[in-house]
Design a protein around this motif. Structure first.
Motif, PDB file in Angstrom:
ATOM      1  N   LEU A  70       0.809  -1.222   0.000  1.00 21.79           N
ATOM      2  CA  LEU A  70       0.000   0.000   0.000  1.00 21.79           C
ATOM      3  C   LEU A  70       0.841   1.271   0.000  1.00 21.79           C
ATOM      4  N   PHE A  71       2.080   1.193   0.470  1.00 22.09           N
ATOM      5  CA  PHE A  71       2.906   2.400   0.463  1.00 22.09           C
ATOM      6  C   PHE A  71       3.215   2.849  -0.967  1.00 22.09           C
ATOM      7  N   LEU A  72       3.013   1.974  -1.946  1.00 14.98           N
ATOM      8  CA  LEU A  72       3.271   2.318  -3.347  1.00 14.98           C
ATOM      9  C   LEU A  72       2.083   2.990  -4.030  1.00 14.98           C
ATOM     10  N   ASP A  73       0.966   3.151  -3.324  1.00 16.19           N
ATOM     11  CA  ASP A  73      -0.205   3.780  -3.938  1.00 16.19           C
ATOM     12  C   ASP A  73       0.074   5.223  -4.326  1.00 16.19           C
ATOM     13  N   GLU A  74      -0.588   5.640  -5.388  1.00 15.56           N
ATOM     14  CA  GLU A  74      -0.426   6.989  -5.935  1.00 15.56           C
ATOM     15  C   GLU A  74      -1.132   8.014  -5.055  1.00 15.56           C
ATOM     16  N   TRP A  75      -0.739   9.255  -5.222  1.00 13.53           N
ATOM     17  CA  TRP A  75      -1.325  10.393  -4.539  1.00 13.53           C
ATOM     18  C   TRP A  75      -2.785  10.524  -4.955  1.00 13.53           C
ATOM     19  N   GLY A  76      -3.679  10.613  -3.984  1.00 11.14           N
ATOM     20  CA  GLY A  76      -5.097  10.776  -4.267  1.00 11.14           C
ATOM     21  C   GLY A  76      -5.445  12.243  -4.461  1.00 11.14           C
ATOM     22  N   PHE A  77      -6.201  12.556  -5.516  1.00  6.29           N
ATOM     23  CA  PHE A  77      -6.540  13.943  -5.841  1.00  6.29           C
ATOM     24  C   PHE A  77      -7.979  14.315  -5.531  1.00  6.29           C
ATOM     25  N   GLY A  78      -8.669  13.503  -4.753  1.00  4.26           N
ATOM     26  CA  GLY A  78     -10.007  13.854  -4.292  1.00  4.26           C
ATOM     27  C   GLY A  78     -10.965  14.166  -5.427  1.00  4.26           C
ATOM     28  N   ARG A  79     -11.602  15.324  -5.346  1.00  4.08           N
ATOM     29  CA  ARG A  79     -12.627  15.710  -6.324  1.00  4.08           C
ATOM     30  C   ARG A  79     -12.044  16.038  -7.696  1.00  4.08           C
ATOM     31  N   TRP A  80     -10.743  16.103  -7.803  1.00  4.17           N
ATOM     32  CA  TRP A  80     -10.109  16.365  -9.094  1.00  4.17           C
ATOM     33  C   TRP A  80      -9.864  15.091  -9.896  1.00  4.17           C
ATOM     34  N   GLU A  81     -10.089  13.940  -9.286  1.00  2.00           N
ATOM     35  CA  GLU A  81      -9.868  12.667  -9.979  1.00  2.00           C
ATOM     36  C   GLU A  81     -10.756  12.574 -11.219  1.00  2.00           C
ATOM     37  N   GLY A  82     -10.174  12.134 -12.316  1.00  2.00           N
ATOM     38  CA  GLY A  82     -10.900  11.964 -13.560  1.00  2.00           C
ATOM     39  C   GLY A  82     -11.035  13.223 -14.396  1.00  2.00           C
ATOM     40  N   LEU A  83     -10.447  14.326 -13.909  1.00  2.00           N
ATOM     41  CA  LEU A  83     -10.504  15.597 -14.632  1.00  2.00           C
ATOM     42  C   LEU A  83      -9.123  15.946 -15.175  1.00  2.00           C
ATOM     43  N   ASP A  84      -9.087  16.662 -16.302  1.00  2.00           N
ATOM     44  CA  ASP A  84      -7.808  17.170 -16.785  1.00  2.00           C
ATOM     45  C   ASP A  84      -7.618  18.592 -16.243  1.00  2.00           C
ATOM     46  N   ALA A  85      -6.462  19.173 -16.499  1.00  2.00           N
ATOM     47  CA  ALA A  85      -6.141  20.492 -15.947  1.00  2.00           C
ATOM     48  C   ALA A  85      -7.147  21.557 -16.358  1.00  2.00           C
ATOM     49  N   ASP A  86      -7.586  21.550 -17.610  1.00  2.00           N
ATOM     50  CA  ASP A  86      -8.561  22.545 -18.066  1.00  2.00           C
ATOM     51  C   ASP A  86      -9.893  22.401 -17.328  1.00  2.00           C
ATOM     52  N   GLN A  87     -10.313  21.158 -17.112  1.00  2.00           N
ATOM     53  CA  GLN A  87     -11.562  20.924 -16.385  1.00  2.00           C
ATOM     54  C   GLN A  87     -11.440  21.353 -14.926  1.00  2.00           C
ATOM     55  N   ILE A  88     -10.308  21.067 -14.317  1.00  2.00           N
ATOM     56  CA  ILE A  88     -10.095  21.480 -12.926  1.00  2.00           C
ATOM     57  C   ILE A  88     -10.115  22.999 -12.835  1.00  2.00           C
ATOM     58  N   GLN A  89      -9.392  23.658 -13.741  1.00  2.00           N
ATOM     59  CA  GLN A  89      -9.346  25.122 -13.728  1.00  2.00           C
ATOM     60  C   GLN A  89     -10.747  25.719 -13.918  1.00  2.00           C
ATOM     61  N   GLN A  91     -13.703  24.258 -13.151  1.00  2.00           N
ATOM     62  CA  GLN A  91     -14.598  23.925 -12.039  1.00  2.00           C
ATOM     63  C   GLN A  91     -14.117  24.444 -10.692  1.00  2.00           C
ATOM     64  N   PHE A  92     -12.807  24.593 -10.527  1.00  2.00           N
ATOM     65  CA  PHE A  92     -12.205  24.991  -9.249  1.00  2.00           C
ATOM     66  C   PHE A  92     -11.148  26.070  -9.489  1.00  2.00           C
ATOM     67  N   TRP A  99      -3.293  25.548  -5.769  1.00  2.00           N
ATOM     68  CA  TRP A  99      -2.493  24.338  -5.896  1.00  2.00           C
ATOM     69  C   TRP A  99      -1.280  24.580  -6.795  1.00  2.00           C
ATOM     70  N   LEU A 100      -1.451  25.285  -7.897  1.00  2.00           N
ATOM     71  CA  LEU A 100      -0.329  25.591  -8.776  1.00  2.00           C
ATOM     72  C   LEU A 100       0.741  26.396  -8.045  1.00  2.00           C
ATOM     73  N   ALA A 101       0.313  27.308  -7.182  1.00  2.00           N
ATOM     74  CA  ALA A 101       1.256  28.141  -6.431  1.00  2.00           C
ATOM     75  C   ALA A 101       1.978  27.352  -5.342  1.00  2.00           C
ATOM     76  N   TYR A 106      -0.761  23.002  -0.514  1.00  2.00           N
ATOM     77  CA  TYR A 106      -2.210  23.136  -0.655  1.00  2.00           C
ATOM     78  C   TYR A 106      -2.812  21.774  -1.006  1.00  2.00           C
ATOM     79  N   THR A 107      -3.889  21.414  -0.341  1.00  2.00           N
ATOM     80  CA  THR A 107      -4.553  20.138  -0.585  1.00  2.00           C
ATOM     81  C   THR A 107      -5.848  20.367  -1.355  1.00  2.00           C
ATOM     82  N   PRO A 108      -5.988  19.770  -2.544  1.00  2.00           N
ATOM     83  CA  PRO A 108      -7.239  19.887  -3.295  1.00  2.00           C
ATOM     84  C   PRO A 108      -8.417  19.316  -2.499  1.00  2.00           C
TER      85      PRO A 108
END
Length: 186
Positions: A70-89, A91-92, A99-101, A106-108
């Motif tokens: 389990l220590f090898l699991d990827e970083w979880g992005f919460g509500r941003w999962e399944g979205l690309d950068a344009d979609q995140i920008q 919607q949020f 987060w970019l700064a 900063y935690t999404p």
């Protein structure tokens, strides 16, 4: 090594904890790694808990057992999962800019804080190194996880500049606390 390509990779989506499989390109990439590592002795194979790493390990190391770590699991992005950068920008917009700064501070929304993600990986990796003296261990995992491990081992390398191409692997030798690069993104 990084898991094979997924459709989400191709679409440049954030998807750390989303459990997707590899695509046909990913299967081809894993067969390339299998060929590259065919003559390499591997005592233990570890994957994350995600399907894409299991599928990759099964191709790279056919007819071999692998264990989930389990220590090898990827970083979880919460509500941003399944979205690309344009979609995140779209919607949020304010949260995206925050987060970019400060992507490590900063935690999404509903995401795993980076500090917890990093500590989980480093603690697990250090325990693995201690328990695996004189063993060759293959890790089939995610780019974010690989970046954490390699940045931990090589702090002079910029986190975001650490890459591992799908279909390639990196091989390190660790002896008495010394890390030697055998292959990097080959």
């Amino acid at each position: 090594m990084r898991h094979g390509e997924t459709d989400y990779n191709r679409q440049r989506k954030f998807y750390g904890t989303t459990d997707v499989g590899i695509n046909e390109v990913g299967r081809h990439q894993c067969r390339e790694v299998e060929t590259k590592l065919a003559a390499t002795r591997v005592d233990q194979i570890l994957t994350s808990s995600r399907r894409r790493t299991h599928e990759s390990a099964a191709i790279i190391f056919p007819n071999r057992q692998y264990d989930q770590a389990l220590f090898l699991d990827e970083w979880g992005f919460g509500r941003w999962e399944g979205l690309d950068a344009d979609q995140i920008q779209a919607q949020f917009p304010v949260k995206w800019e925050r987060w970019l700064a400060d992507p490590f501070g900063y935690t999404p929304p509903e995401a795993e804080p980076y500090a917890i993600h990093e500590a989980r990986i480093i603690d697990g990796f250090n325990q693995l190194v201690t328990a695996s003296q004189q063993k060759t261990v293959a890790l089939v995992t995610h780019l974010g996880t690989i970046r954490v491990i390699l940045h931990h081992l090589f702090p002079d390398r910029e986190f975001w500049d650490i890459t591992l191409t799908q279909g390639h692997y990196t091989c390190l030798e660790m002896t008495d606390g010394t890390v030697k690069v055998i292959e990097w993104d080959r």
